[in-house]
Design a protein around this motif. Structure first.
Motif, mmCIF file in Angstrom:
data_model
loop_
_atom_site.group_PDB
_atom_site.id
_atom_site.type_symbol
_atom_site.label_atom_id
_atom_site.label_comp_id
_atom_site.label_asym_id
_atom_site.label_seq_id
_atom_site.Cartn_x
_atom_site.Cartn_y
_atom_site.Cartn_z
ATOM 1 N N ASN A 99 0.819 -1.224 0.000
ATOM 2 C CA ASN A 99 0.000 0.000 0.000
ATOM 3 C C ASN A 99 0.850 1.270 0.000
ATOM 4 O OD1 ASN A 99 -1.734 -2.200 0.960
ATOM 5 N ND2 ASN A 99 -3.273 -0.595 1.087
ATOM 6 N N SER A 100 2.127 1.101 -0.233
ATOM 7 C CA SER A 100 3.045 2.240 -0.204
ATOM 8 C C SER A 100 2.601 3.324 -1.195
ATOM 9 C CB SER A 100 4.442 1.710 -0.531
ATOM 10 O OG SER A 100 5.240 2.735 -0.972
ATOM 11 N N GLY A 101 2.711 4.580 -0.756
ATOM 12 C CA GLY A 101 2.281 5.706 -1.610
ATOM 13 C C GLY A 101 0.841 6.100 -1.363
ATOM 14 N N ARG A 102 0.044 5.149 -0.873
ATOM 15 C CA ARG A 102 -1.374 5.457 -0.598
ATOM 16 C C ARG A 102 -1.666 5.405 0.895
ATOM 17 N NH1 ARG A 102 -0.964 1.790 -4.557
ATOM 18 N NH2 ARG A 102 -1.507 0.082 -3.169
ATOM 19 N N MET A 103 -0.910 4.565 1.615
ATOM 20 C CA MET A 103 -1.103 4.447 3.060
ATOM 21 C C MET A 103 0.235 4.782 3.710
ATOM 22 S SD MET A 103 -2.133 1.017 5.231
ATOM 23 C CE MET A 103 -3.790 0.858 4.643
ATOM 24 N N SER A 104 0.205 5.461 4.852
ATOM 25 C CA SER A 104 1.452 5.614 5.587
ATOM 26 C C SER A 104 1.193 5.357 7.066
ATOM 27 C CB SER A 104 2.125 6.965 5.314
ATOM 28 O OG SER A 104 1.492 7.970 6.035
ATOM 29 N N TYR A 105 2.252 5.375 7.838
ATOM 30 C CA TYR A 105 2.217 4.913 9.229
ATOM 31 C C TYR A 105 3.087 5.846 10.047
ATOM 32 C CZ TYR A 105 3.256 1.625 13.071
ATOM 33 O OH TYR A 105 3.416 1.014 14.280
ATOM 34 N N THR A 106 2.587 6.280 11.188
ATOM 35 C CA THR A 106 3.423 7.127 12.037
ATOM 36 C C THR A 106 3.255 6.732 13.503
ATOM 37 O OG1 THR A 106 3.875 9.376 12.784
ATOM 38 C CG2 THR A 106 1.612 8.906 12.145
ATOM 39 N N ALA A 107 4.351 6.827 14.231
ATOM 40 C CA ALA A 107 4.291 6.581 15.677
ATOM 41 C C ALA A 107 4.562 7.875 16.433
ATOM 42 C CB ALA A 107 5.309 5.514 16.057
ATOM 43 N N ALA A 108 4.726 8.993 15.716
ATOM 44 C CA ALA A 108 5.026 10.281 16.356
ATOM 45 C C ALA A 108 3.734 10.922 16.881
ATOM 46 C CB ALA A 108 5.691 11.201 15.342
ATOM 47 N N PRO A 109 3.861 11.853 17.849
ATOM 48 C CA PRO A 109 2.652 12.537 18.342
ATOM 49 C C PRO A 109 2.215 13.626 17.348
ATOM 50 C CG PRO A 109 4.592 13.235 19.584
ATOM 51 C CD PRO A 109 5.075 12.225 18.595
ATOM 52 N N HIS A 110 0.989 13.549 16.846
ATOM 53 C CA HIS A 110 0.557 14.441 15.764
ATOM 54 C C HIS A 110 -0.707 15.211 16.082
ATOM 55 C CE1 HIS A 110 3.357 13.534 12.593
ATOM 56 N NE2 HIS A 110 3.252 12.248 12.845
ATOM 57 N N ALA A 111 -0.876 16.339 15.372
ATOM 58 C CA ALA A 111 -2.151 17.047 15.269
ATOM 59 C C ALA A 111 -2.533 17.023 13.794
ATOM 60 C CB ALA A 111 -1.990 18.482 15.760
ATOM 61 N N SER A 112 -3.832 17.213 13.513
ATOM 62 C CA SER A 112 -4.318 16.990 12.143
ATOM 63 C C SER A 112 -3.577 17.833 11.110
ATOM 64 C CB SER A 112 -5.828 17.251 12.074
ATOM 65 O OG SER A 112 -6.147 18.579 12.434
#
Ligand SMILES: NC(=O)c1ccc[n+]([C@@H]2O[C@H](COP(=O)([O-])OP(=O)(O)OC[C@H]3O[C@@H](n4cnc5c(N)ncnc54)[C@H](OP(=O)(O)O)[C@@H]3O)[C@@H](O)[C@H]2O)c1
Length: 341
Positions: free
Chosen positions: A275-288
């Motif tokens: 799904n690379s390029g369409r889906m990504s993954y993060t473990a960092a603390p985020h805001a929208s």
């Protein structure tokens, strides 16, 4: 040979599509020959140049002879509110990008074919599955495109975000039931302050003052793409006062047990792999806002993954509802174009 495109409805999605195309590696496959938008040419040029959400256009935008000239490419402009108000046949349109949001029924969409467009790619789902020839979520079922279709829908931004995730979970653990809550940024079908703007009373309320529940066809949209899950998915949507970037809060009851670590590893592998390029993954603390202008359709926020027991899963999935979706529409157009050859 380059495919000839036209854009009908040059609003948020129409302009994002054009901008995404202009700077895409797929650029050489298409010429944008016409745009139909009720607004006037000067305003269209202005909102192409300046975009409060995605920034200034990183190229040249001019007007002349009733045309829009973008990066020195001439685009004819029309201002009709009816499909037959433009002589599409004379323009030789291979694919019309329908981004006005006004046409959902087959008989309406066929008006574009009757007026001379060869094919229509829709920026929202058809009213029913049979109102279009195919509903495509790029990366999930684009291989179904044969090139013979006349009307294709690129589904919705929310469908593009959630369907691949549901499919992955279903294959890995078996999906018993799921509830989806979309937290969607404001849209142009809402007033800035209370006003008689829409037949749906929720959409008469000030977009910037409240979180506003609105109706959604997401559950139907999921079932259209993943028929095995029909009747096991429910959804609701809440518009939230941010100008762009949305999220889906997914609650899923799984048939087989798992853990937070296992689910995150599964989704990370999908994001890094097929799904690379369409889906990504993060473990960092985020805001929208961090995902504004992201080309991905789904960003898995691994730090928000939760399990209650070993079968009740809760995920948070972010997406830029404008830019991510416009990029997927472009992927669908390119894939469809390849199959036409
Ligand atoms: N925004 C998103 O996040 C998003 C994401 C995915 C899919 N979509 C879908 O994309 C579609 C467009 O959404 P949007 O947010 O881009 O809306 P938008 O910003 O309101 O743009 C729609 C544009 O189409 C014009 N228009 C209206 N009637 C028309 C007609 N008969 N012929 C040609 N143009 C016409 C509108 O002009 P007037 O304002 O003068 O009517 C407006 O400029 C909707 O179906 C939406 O569900 C939106």
């Amino acid at each position: 040979m380059r495919l000839r495109l036209a854009i009908n409805g040059y609003g948020r999605i129409g302009r994002c599509f054009l901008r995404a195309l202009m700077f895409s590696p797929l650029r050489d496959r298409f010429s944008v020959v016409a745009i139909n938008e009720p607004s006037d040419l000067e305003s269209m040029a202005y909102l192409t140049r300046f975009d409060s959400t995605h920034g200034c256009f990183p190229g040249s935008v001019d007007v002349g002879d009733g045309r829009l000239r973008i990066n020195n490419e001439e685009i004819q402009v029309f201002h009709a509110r009816e499909p037959a108000g433009v002589n599409w046949a004379d323009l030789g349109i291979d694919i019309l990008i329908e981004a006005s949001g006004r046409y959902s029924f087959r008989h309406e969409l066929e008006s574009f074919l009757g007026a001379g467009c060869e094919r229509v790619l829709l920026s929202h789902p058809g009213n029913s599955a049979t109102d279009v020839d195919r509903t495509i979520v790029y990366g999930l079922n684009h291989d179904l495109l044969t090139g013979t279709e006349r009307i294709v829908s690129a589904a919705s931004c929310t469908t593009n975000a959630i369907v691949p995730v549901l499919s992955i979970l279903d294959q890995a653990y078996g999906l018993d039931h799921a509830l989806l809550t979309t937290l969607h940024s404001v849209m142009n079908d809402q007033p800035l302050i209370d006003g008689y703007h829409h037949a749906d009373l929720h959409r008469t309320r000030s977009a910037m003052q409240s979180m506003i529940p609105v109706s959604t066809g997401l559950a139907r949209g999921v079932a259209r793409l993943l028929p095995d899950l029909a009747g096991r998915i429910e959804a609701k949507a809440i518009r939230v006062p941010v100008v762009n970037v949305s999220a889906i809060d997914l609650v899923a009851h799984l048939e087989r047990p798992t853990t937070v670590v296992d689910v995150n590893a599964l989704l990370r592998e999908a994001a890094d792999g097929r799904n690379s390029g369409r889906m990504s993954y993060t473990a960092a603390p985020h805001a929208s806002i961090d995902f504004n202008h992201s080309p991905h359709s789904a960003i898995i926020d691994a730090g928000q993954t939760r399990m209650s027991g070993d079968r009740l899963l809760n995920l948070l999935i972010w997406f830029d509802n404008e830019w991510g979706f416009a990029n997927r529409m472009l992927d669908v157009a390119a894939c469809w174009g390849e199959r036409m050859a």
